[in-house]
Structures are given as structure tokens and as C-alpha cells.
Motif scaffolding. Sequence first.
Motif, mmCIF file in Angstrom:
data_model
loop_
_atom_site.group_PDB
_atom_site.id
_atom_site.type_symbol
_atom_site.label_atom_id
_atom_site.label_comp_id
_atom_site.label_asym_id
_atom_site.label_seq_id
_atom_site.Cartn_x
_atom_site.Cartn_y
_atom_site.Cartn_z
ATOM 1 N N ASP A 54 0.845 -1.199 0.000
ATOM 2 C CA ASP A 54 0.000 0.000 0.000
ATOM 3 C C ASP A 54 0.883 1.253 0.000
ATOM 4 N N ASP A 92 -3.307 4.440 1.851
ATOM 5 C CA ASP A 92 -4.720 4.815 1.945
ATOM 6 C C ASP A 92 -5.584 3.665 2.457
ATOM 7 N N GLY A 93 -4.954 2.550 2.803
ATOM 8 C CA GLY A 93 -5.698 1.415 3.346
ATOM 9 C C GLY A 93 -6.261 0.484 2.292
ATOM 10 N N GLU A 94 -5.955 0.741 1.023
ATOM 11 C CA GLU A 94 -6.393 -0.120 -0.070
ATOM 12 C C GLU A 94 -5.262 -0.253 -1.076
ATOM 13 N N ASP A 135 -9.301 -8.926 -5.302
ATOM 14 C CA ASP A 135 -10.352 -7.909 -5.276
ATOM 15 C C ASP A 135 -11.726 -8.573 -5.355
ATOM 16 N N SER A 167 -14.063 -3.875 -6.777
ATOM 17 C CA SER A 167 -14.093 -2.414 -6.629
ATOM 18 C C SER A 167 -12.914 -1.734 -7.299
ATOM 19 N N SER A 223 -9.058 -4.292 -0.215
ATOM 20 C CA SER A 223 -9.046 -3.906 1.196
ATOM 21 C C SER A 223 -8.204 -4.898 1.986
ATOM 22 N N PHE A 224 -7.868 -4.529 3.201
ATOM 23 C CA PHE A 224 -7.091 -5.424 4.051
ATOM 24 C C PHE A 224 -7.863 -6.722 4.300
ATOM 25 N N GLU A 225 -9.168 -6.630 4.463
ATOM 26 C CA GLU A 225 -9.991 -7.815 4.692
ATOM 27 C C GLU A 225 -9.933 -8.765 3.498
ATOM 28 N N GLU A 226 -10.020 -8.212 2.284
ATOM 29 C CA GLU A 226 -9.932 -9.039 1.085
ATOM 30 C C GLU A 226 -8.557 -9.700 0.993
#
Length: 143
Positions: A42, A46-48, A76, A80, A84-87
Motif C-alpha cells: 500500500d 490509503d488502506g487499499e 479484489d 471495486s 481492502s485489508f480484509e480481502e
Amino acid sequence: MISKTLKVSLCLVALGAITLVNAQERRGKKSASPEKIFKKLDANADGELSLDEFKDNRKREDIKTELMDERFKELDADASGAVSFEEFTSRKELSKEERIKKRFETMDANGNGVIDMTEYTAFIEDTEKRRKKHKQRRHKTDD
């Protein structure tokens, strides 16, 4: 006919063996946490992860652009255009499950859904042989 208790016991032994072999393979290898990897990728913090960030930080000569695009799309999950961190962490967990499933399928030589002692022993012996060959090759290239 094998009793249910024996089948369950064999499955538990097999899962334990998979865990043990996996732990042995990882011994000595320090893998970065998903958090560290994500932060490294990253670039703009920006967190993504954008596709460009993913490509810029992961590009190697032996990986083609199409493969990078494919891997990014796999990460992804919500399509999107950013990861994201979760993904990012969920994909790592899926990969771990896939490796365990492949290991089980490899151990279950006859494909009956259970691993008997013969299959288990054959798998362990084969793994040891491959490790020794790998070690020998590594030592030859180090000399």
C-alpha cells in the motif's frame, strides 16, 4: 469393514500429520505477517491496494502482466478496483485451505476420502526423499 471410530482416528492422525509436515516445511522460514505485506504494498497508505500499487510492488521479471491482473482480480473480491485489508487476508486463508486440501488429496492415494496407515507412511517417506534431494541440490549450488 473398518469401524467408524478407526476411520475417524485415521482422519485425525492424517490431519495431525498434515499439520506436522506443514510446520516442518515452514520451520526456518520466516514469513511476513499479512499486515506487514499489505502495508508494504500500500504505497500511498490509503488502506487499499490499487492495481498499480499491486503491480509496482510485486512485479518480477518472470511474472507476466496478465498474470498480475488475474491475481489482483482474485484478491479484489468485490471488484471495486482496490483490495481492502480484509480481502487481502481472506485470500491468504483460502490459499491455506487449498494447500491443506491438496495435501490431503495427495496423501489419499486411492481417493477414497480417508488416509490409511499405508498411504500416510508412503507420503511421509516420499516427503523425506524430496527434502533430502532438495537439500543435496542446495548444498551443491552453495559450493
